[in-house]
Every structure is written in C-alpha cells, then in structure tokens.
Design a protein around this motif. Sequence first.
Motif, PDB file in Angstrom:
ATOM      1  N   LYS A 155       0.836  -1.304  -0.064  1.00 30.47           N
ATOM      2  CA  LYS A 155      -0.241  -0.023   0.077  1.00 30.47           C
ATOM      3  C   LYS A 155       0.919   1.375   0.013  1.00 30.47           C
ATOM      4  O   LYS A 155       2.072   1.268   0.581  1.00 30.47           O
ATOM      5  N   ALA A 156       0.574   2.185  -0.898  1.00 26.53           N
ATOM      6  CA  ALA A 156       1.156   3.601  -0.913  1.00 26.53           C
ATOM      7  C   ALA A 156       1.230   4.130   0.412  1.00 26.53           C
ATOM      8  O   ALA A 156       0.170   4.125   1.119  1.00 26.53           O
ATOM      9  N   LEU A 157       2.326   4.740   0.535  1.00 24.89           N
ATOM     10  CA  LEU A 157       2.278   5.478   2.016  1.00 24.89           C
ATOM     11  C   LEU A 157       1.981   6.880   1.917  1.00 24.89           C
ATOM     12  O   LEU A 157       2.047   7.286   0.930  1.00 24.89           O
ATOM     13  N   ASP A 158       1.406   7.334   2.736  1.00 25.08           N
ATOM     14  CA  ASP A 158       0.975   8.651   2.737  1.00 25.08           C
ATOM     15  C   ASP A 158       1.918   9.808   3.301  1.00 25.08           C
ATOM     16  O   ASP A 158       3.068   9.376   3.402  1.00 25.08           O
ATOM     17  N   GLY A 159       1.707  10.839   2.774  1.00 29.38           N
ATOM     18  CA  GLY A 159       2.809  11.980   2.913  1.00 29.38           C
ATOM     19  C   GLY A 159       3.666  11.981   4.233  1.00 29.38           C
ATOM     20  O   GLY A 159       4.721  11.748   4.314  1.00 29.38           O
ATOM     21  N   TYR A 160       2.685  11.914   5.146  1.00 35.88           N
ATOM     22  CA  TYR A 160       3.221  12.010   6.371  1.00 35.88           C
ATOM     23  C   TYR A 160       4.326  10.837   6.929  1.00 35.88           C
ATOM     24  O   TYR A 160       5.433  11.180   7.239  1.00 35.88           O
ATOM     25  N   SER A 172       5.442  17.002  -3.292  1.00 36.02           N
ATOM     26  CA  SER A 172       4.253  17.267  -2.189  1.00 36.02           C
ATOM     27  C   SER A 172       4.116  18.885  -2.227  1.00 36.02           C
ATOM     28  O   SER A 172       4.901  19.712  -2.673  1.00 36.02           O
ATOM     29  N   ASN A 173       2.881  19.099  -1.907  1.00 35.49           N
ATOM     30  CA  ASN A 173       2.595  20.407  -1.743  1.00 35.49           C
ATOM     31  C   ASN A 173       2.379  20.900  -0.159  1.00 35.49           C
ATOM     32  O   ASN A 173       1.849  22.202   0.061  1.00 35.49           O
ATOM     33  N   LYS A 174       2.953  20.022   0.605  1.00 32.57           N
ATOM     34  CA  LYS A 174       3.000  20.593   1.943  1.00 32.57           C
ATOM     35  C   LYS A 174       4.479  20.967   2.365  1.00 32.57           C
ATOM     36  O   LYS A 174       5.520  20.287   1.928  1.00 32.57           O
ATOM     37  N   TYR A 175       4.693  21.944   2.905  1.00 29.60           N
ATOM     38  CA  TYR A 175       5.982  22.714   3.171  1.00 29.60           C
ATOM     39  C   TYR A 175       6.899  21.768   3.823  1.00 29.60           C
ATOM     40  O   TYR A 175       8.007  21.451   3.364  1.00 29.60           O
ATOM     41  N   LYS A 198      12.685  22.677 -11.030  1.00 30.14           N
ATOM     42  CA  LYS A 198      12.042  23.542 -11.948  1.00 30.14           C
ATOM     43  C   LYS A 198      10.562  23.903 -11.643  1.00 30.14           C
ATOM     44  O   LYS A 198      10.392  25.185 -11.834  1.00 30.14           O
ATOM     45  N   ASN A 199      10.125  23.115 -11.292  1.00 25.99           N
ATOM     46  CA  ASN A 199       8.703  23.241 -10.877  1.00 25.99           C
ATOM     47  C   ASN A 199       8.460  24.125  -9.820  1.00 25.99           C
ATOM     48  O   ASN A 199       7.637  25.128  -9.876  1.00 25.99           O
ATOM     49  N   ASP A 200       9.296  24.079  -8.641  1.00 23.03           N
ATOM     50  CA  ASP A 200       9.086  24.822  -7.622  1.00 23.03           C
ATOM     51  C   ASP A 200       9.758  26.633  -7.818  1.00 23.03           C
ATOM     52  O   ASP A 200       9.104  27.480  -7.560  1.00 23.03           O
ATOM     53  N   LEU A 201      10.901  26.523  -8.791  1.00 25.55           N
ATOM     54  CA  LEU A 201      11.257  27.890  -9.119  1.00 25.55           C
ATOM     55  C   LEU A 201      10.170  28.455 -10.074  1.00 25.55           C
ATOM     56  O   LEU A 201       9.964  29.742  -9.873  1.00 25.55           O
ATOM     57  N   ALA A 202       9.511  27.694 -10.691  1.00 27.75           N
ATOM     58  CA  ALA A 202       8.347  28.349 -11.493  1.00 27.75           C
ATOM     59  C   ALA A 202       7.053  28.552 -10.736  1.00 27.75           C
ATOM     60  O   ALA A 202       6.192  29.155 -11.526  1.00 27.75           O
ATOM     61  N   SER A 203       7.047  28.294  -9.518  1.00 29.58           N
ATOM     62  CA  SER A 203       5.986  28.118  -8.954  1.00 29.58           C
ATOM     63  C   SER A 203       5.019  29.522  -8.325  1.00 29.58           C
ATOM     64  O   SER A 203       3.932  29.742  -8.323  1.00 29.58           O
TER      65      SER A 203
END
Lengths: 130, 928
Positions: free
Chosen positions: B39-44, B76-79, B108-113
């Motif tokens: 099972k896939a782990l959650d972010g935490y 992830s979109n959690k800081y 790259k994604n984060d720089l462009a965010s």
Amino acid sequence: MQFMLLFSRQGKLRLQKWYVPLSDKERKKISRDLVQTILARKPKMCSFLEWRDLKIVYKRYASLYFCCAVEDQDNELITLEIIHRYVELLDKYFGSVCELDIIFNFEKAYFILDEFLLGGRPRRRPRRMC
Amino acid sequence: MVWFFFIFIFIFTGKSKEAEIKRINKELANIRSKFKGDKALDGYSKKKYVCKLLFIFLLGHDIDFGHMEAVNLLSSNKYTEKQIGYLFISVLVNSNSDLIRLINNGLKNDLASRNPTYMNLALHCVANVGSREMAEAFAADIPRVLVAGDTMDSVKQSAALCLLRLNRTSPDLVPMGEWTARVVHLLNDQHLGVVTAATSLITTLAQKSPDDFKTAVSLAIARLSRIVTSASIDLQDYTYYFVAAPWLSVKLLRLLQCYPPPEDGALRGRLTECLETILNKAQEPPKSKKVQHSNAKNAVLFEAISLIIHHDSEPTLLVRACNQLGQFLQHRETNLRYLALESMCTLASSEFSHEAVKTHIETVINALKTERDVSVRQRAVDLLYAMCDRSNAKQIVAEMLSYLENADYSIREEIVLKVAILAEKYAVDYTWYVDTILNLIRLAGDYVSEEVWYRVIQIVINRDDVQGYAAKTVFEALQAPACHENLVKVGGYILGEFGNLIAGDSRSSPLVQFQLLHSKFHLCSVPTRALLLSSYIKFINLFPEVKATIQEVLRSDSQLRNADVELQQRAVEYLRLSCIASTDILATVLEEMPPFPERESSILAKLKRKKGPGVLPNIDDVRQEREKERSLNGSLDDGSDAASKTPFLAPCAPPPPSVLSAGTMTSLYPTADLLGPTAPPPSGGASLLVDVFSDSLSAVAHAPLDMSPASGPMSDDNFSRFICKNNGVLFENQLLQIGLKSEYRQNLGRIYVFFGNKTSTQFLHFTSTLNIHTKPAEATVDAGAQVQQIINIECISDFTDAPALDIHFRYGGTLQSFVVKLPVMLNKFFQPTEMVSQDFFQRWKQLGAPQQEVQKIFKAQHAMDTEVTKAKIIGFGTALLDGVDPNPTNFVGAGVIHTKNTQMYRLTLRTSRDTVSQRLSDLLSEQF
C-alpha cells in the motif's frame, strides 16, 4: 565560508555543512584533523587559527564547539558573530538550546542554518520557523 | 515524534557499538519493508521514514535506499514534506546521476511556482548542492529570477547567493549578460538584505571582470556613507548589538577592495570621510559591555583598515590605522591581539606606515615572549619579519634566535628560514652573518634545511672579506664536543676551501684542522662523510704536509672497503688522485671554488613554497621590490628561481668512475662536479690543461702593448675583483651574465668567457668581439642557455690597459650592446718564485735604482688581517716568502713576469704593514 562544523567536547560531530564540493573521504579527514586540533587548544587561546591554507574561526558554547572555515580574505570577527548569531537563533527557537536539542532536532538545526546562511553567506534574519 | 523515542532509547541505553548497529539494522529493515510494501504510504509516513534514514545517515551509517521516496517528497505541496525532501537531497545526493534529472524537474517546478516559499526552498537546494549538473540546468534561469521586477525580496536574496555559489563552483557556466548592469543597481535596493546579498555577489563577480562592475564603486560608497553616518536607530532591523548593519558594512568595504581608490575627488573625499568616521568610532566608549558589540564594531574597523592598506595612498589614514592597531596589541582580548598583529604585518609593507609600525617593536617582542597561545606568537614572528629593516635587523634577529630556543616545534623551521633570510638581507658586515647562521645551526640544527647551509657557503665563497673569519669561526665552533651534523657540513666545506687562511696559527695548523674534522667523521651520516672526504682531498692540495696522514686515512679499510659504494668510490679515487697527480694538476683540479652567480636566495624560494598561495607572499614581493629600490642587498635575492639546487660539493653525486680508468687529463674532469652546475661545462674545459700551453693555437691574440680604451659604456664594476682572482662573474645585468675562467702560465693566458642568457627568450645575432682579435661566439644564445668563447692571450711586452670585449645582440627586437673590460692585467703573468732570504736580498739590492722602486703608504680599506693579506698577495700572483723578513708584520713576495720579448722583469715589492690592494696594482703596472 567553506564549511561549518559543530562537534562536542568528546569530538563527536553534531552538524556539518559543506559549501565546497569535496569527497566523503576528504570531508572525514578534514573534520577528524580539525576536531583534534581544536580540542587540543586551551580555553583562553584565541579563536582564530591558520590551518592549511584556510582560516579557522571557532568558539565554544557550553559543551559544543562551533567551527567555521573561511577564506584568507574573509573577516574573522564577523565570522565569529555569524556563529554567535546562529547560536542566538537556535536559542530563540529551542528556548535555551542544549546539545540534545541539536541531536534530536537536527533537521531543525539544519533548517535554521539554511535560512540564515546560504552558500556560506549570511542571508537574513530568519522568520519564525513553521 | 514518537520514533525519536526509540532511537533515544537505543543510543543512550545501548552499551556497545554492536548493539547500536543491530538496532539500526532492524530499523532499516523496517523502513525498507514499508517503502516496498503494497500500500502506498501517505505523505506524513513517507516524510517520517525519510527523516529516520537521514538521522541514521548522520549517525555515520551508510544509506543505500530511500532516495526515490525523498525525491517524491519534492512534489508534495506540504511545506514540511518538501523541506525534508530537500534536506535529504542536499545532505545525501551529491552526484547520483540517475536521480539528478528527477530532482532538477522538481526544482524547476518549484522555481516556476511563483510561491516565494517554494522558490526559496528550490534555490537553497541548488545553492547547497551546487553540482555541475544543477549549474547547467539553472545557471541561465536564476539571473532572470534575480533581476525580475516582481520577485519578492527574500527570493532575490536567495537568488543572488545561489548565483554566487554557482559562480564559484562552475564559473564557466554562469553567463554574463545584460543582467549584470541591473545587479549593480540592487545596491540601491530598499531592502538591506537584498543589498547585502547583492554585495557578496558583485564582489565575487568583480574579482573576475572588474570592468563590468566599475559603477558599483560609487554606489557602494554612497551606501557605506549612509550606514556609517546614520544613527543606529535608523536601521532598526539591521542593528546588531548597537552596531549599524555590520555585515553589510564589512561586505561593502570588501567590495571596494577590488578596486583602486576612486579617481573622482568628491567620491574619494566621501570615502575618506567614511573611513575616518569608522576610525573615530573605535575611540568612542563602547555602547555595550557585551563582546558581541565590540566584535561587530571591530570587524568593521579591521575591514576598513584592510581597505586603507589596500589603497595605500593616504598617509594620515595609514598612520592612524597603525596607531589603532598599536592599541589593540595590548588589548586583553587574545582575538584582538592576534588580529592586530596580523593586520600590522600588511601595514609594515607600506612605505607610509613602515616607520609607524616600527615604533611598536618592543610590544611585539614582548608578545613573542609572553603570549601563551602559539598561533599569536606565530603572528608576532611574522610581524617582526615584516617590520625588519637595516636599522633593527640585529635586534630582531637576536630576539628571534633567543625565541627559537623554546619555540613551538611546529614553527621552528619557518623561524629558521626567516632568521636566515633577514641575516642575509640586512647583513652590514658579513662576520655578523656568519655568526648568526652558525648560532642558528647550534640552536636548531635539526630544523636547518639544506637551503640554509648551502646559502651560507655560497655567500662565504662569494665574499673574500669574510672567508678568513668564517674559517676561524667554524673551526672554533667545531671544537664543541657535540655539534650538529649541519655544522660539520659547513665546517668541512669551509675548511676545505679556506682552511689555508687560518693555517698560520699553530693552534689551527693543518694537522689540527684535519684531526678536528676527522674526529666528527664517524658520527656523521653518509652524505656528510662523502663531503668530508672531498674536504680531505682539498686539504691535500692546500697543505702538502698532511698528505701522508690523509692518505693513511683514505687507505684504511673503513674507507677503501666501506660498505657504502659512494664512500668507497670517493676514497679510492681521491687516494689515487693524490698519488698519481702532480702538484700542478692537483692544484688545478682542486682549485678554490669560483664564485656563485648571484641569484634569488634559495631560502626565500623555500619560504615562499612553504607559505604556499596563502598568507604572505605578496608582502614579501612588495618588500623585495622596495629593497631593490633602496638598493640595499637587492642583488642577492633577485634573479631566477633556479637556485634551489646547489650541490656545491655534490655530496650525493658520485664522480664518474673514469678517474680510475686512465691517467689522461680529461679523466680528471669528472672532479669538476666539485664546481657544481654553475661552473663551466666540462666539454669546453676538457682540453684545457693540454691546450693552454701549446703554441700552435689557432687564435692566439697577441695582446698589444698600447691598447686604446674601447669606446662606449664600459662595465668594469667587477673588474677589480679579478686582480687577485682568476674565476668569477665578470658582468651581470637582467639579461646576461658573463662568467670568466682564466688560466695563465708564463707569458700565455687563456680566458674562457661564458655568456649566460638569463631570460626566457633567445638572443639573436649575438656577437662578442675583442677590440684586438675575434674568434666568434655562437650567433644565438638560447633561453637560459650558456655559450662559451675562448680567448688566448700572449703577453708580448708590458701593458697597462685591459682589453675590452664588445658585445652586441638582439633581445626581443631591440639591439643591446655593451662593452666589458676583460680582467687581463700585468700581474696575471706573474710567475711565483720561491727563494730564500739570502737570494732575495741579493736581488732586492740589484733593483736599487730609484725609479725601480715604488712605495706607497695608504690607509687600510678593510680590517687588517694577516691571513687575508697573505691570501691577497698569493692571489696577486707572487709567491709569499716566509721567514725572509724577521719582522712578521712585513710581507715579502716575489715573482717573475714573462713576456714574449723575454725581457725579464723582476718585480719585488715591499709594503709596510698594509693590505696589498688594487690601488697598488695600478701604480705598479704603470711603472713598467
């Protein structure tokens, strides 16, 4: 700044931050040599020393040594204050910081350092950590 | 977090390393199974396990999995999750090439965010890793982020520092472009944080291409002036323990050190005003007792002093800076004393403040004696070295020597080098120099490197006024029951060369000298013994009376059958040489060493090497330049760098074994390695002994009696040296060195002229013609090479003028020409004549005509030393007749001058209590 090391009186490394690309082997050798050199110095001695072609600036806070390696033309006193500022920041965050705080919240210590120093230069007064 | 609890338990309860490893392996297995689980782990939980891995890694264990999960965290979109992901990457991923593409993608994604927090995280990561791959991917994007109008201040700071980092790790990848101009304008930014970051970046870029950032100077001065003059409350956020923006001030001052003082008067005035204000502030009472306050304040002060020293143009500021540092020299803070010593060291090299620095000499010497910290004492030694000049050299050298006795082992060698250099550079009388170096060997023999004792020998050989003293001093020093091997080397060498100068005294008679040296022989290492053997053979030449004794020693089994092949070979060859060679041949082969060409002190080169690119080299250079200008002993330490290999006696290089194989003249030449690499190449000299005396010479120059002086500038500075000597350096300038080796026998002479090219380019169209005859030298002289010209001379009649050598060549397009007087003088054709008292006075009386006698009474130019006088008389070409005159202060010499016309001149000269010097020779030659 080339690197920053935090180590205990027993010579155990608590935090290391390298701003120059070096292999693991070199890093280990440098930290081992430097820790030995600094631990051998007496308390009243001055905080600067020449080591290979670098200037080392170090200061002891309680049981922890904070040690920075800077280049020849860098200012020693301001480096000393960078260390102090970092300690102040840790203190503010942890509330009278001690070695254990840094051991168990190493990631926080790194984050604070990263917020404060970027590529070896002080960056700004860090905001409150999230 | 819960898991810290576990780790806490095993670290602090675990008794052994094994237990810890066991516990960690268990934990790692657990994490691995979680990552591999269905099972896939959650972010935490992902964050949790990645964080655990990181912790284990930081404890010093290897981690070989989890990278993928960490990279996943980036998206992830959690800081907090992003943060752990980035931390893992910056600590663990150095150049794991499989992942770098994925990581770059995330970055790259984060720089462009356009989310400043995420952009900052990405910039941090780029700056922390700073690998080439990242530089390739982002070096073009980051400048855009930096100068874009809508970028947040905090991101600008990160972008500036990130660019700085990339520029340092891979400078070729950071493109310079139109953004550079806009970066300069960041110095005007409202936000002091941005200004600080921009200043760092500009300082680094300006070091690479100063012209692109020239405009930064005025902006930086304006900024600095506003900070320095503002009341500290104006900069609330950036005031650190009552000091206004110390970081920014230091950086601006650093930036200004990339440029010369501004030419614009107003700007310059404003900068001077700033610097004065900073110096004034140092005098104000501290606003806080905290050490942080004084540190921050002094950090700015020291940086300002660095700038003042860098500009080196405002005498008042330099002197004020010096006084300020002088106060710090006695400060109770060790750190300040250390820094004051260090800064003063650079200040000493400025001509404006050199004198001011010198006033602190007592304090510095005191620091050397009382400081408890070796690194501070080291700085004090550096400063003493830097402030040394002719006026205080003796004091400083004496202090350093006395410090050497208890100096820390780690810095002894450096001090030894420094003492050796200072003693040489500032020696007024060379007896002091010899004393100092011998003291050095006595105090710290183990730290005296080869270069140091090579150098002392070079100097003694080149200065005939000190040779007798040197011989006497080493002889006395060797009397000590235990002396350092280096002293034995110096002693062996000097006595071998100049032992004759002290042999007159019965206390240091040849036999005593030999026995003294030989008493040390068995305690020495092989190279030293080899050197001593060479000294012995030189003794055989100098003192025929000890020949038998020395041969006995050489013949003993411990020499002839020595296990060491070098020693054995030397013993065998020297023994043979002493048996088969006639006195003449011995005298030629074992002649006194020719002077060494003067060049950079090898010690200085060594000190520079030792110091590496770091600390002081430029100061030395500056000082050296200045020394030259003041034309002190400049000539001793300029020139090429090749001086480090100077094996005079070549203690380790065995003479080729051909000595044994044949009795021919050429086979003697291997011994020419005694002359070292600076001596003429044996190829030309091989025929020397044969050729000189044959009459069928192809290019015999019949030196005319009345040679007219050559036109053009005459160089005869070294001319007078050759009156009593046959070999040496005749002429030297930056381009060319002319060495001379000459031989005379009766009315014939032969001169070998060596033209050495000191530059790195070829000399073209090289001609060197004597005003009377020519045998052309080679037309080109290669860079660094030496060519030889042979001149044969026959003395037909007596003469007064010396022949002149005309030299022309092209060097780098310009024609160089000069004229050098060849030291051919009448006295060269002297044939020493031994006679007993009775014969002598008979001849003396025969030459009784008034015009035949010249007598002159003159003041001694040098100390009156019996040995020196004797050496000079012999060098002049006459035989020294002992016991002719009952009064020992009168010297009696005799010689015959042969000319082609076989007119015999018998010159008998009498001088009363004097040194026979050049003046007399002028007078003498005019009379014939």
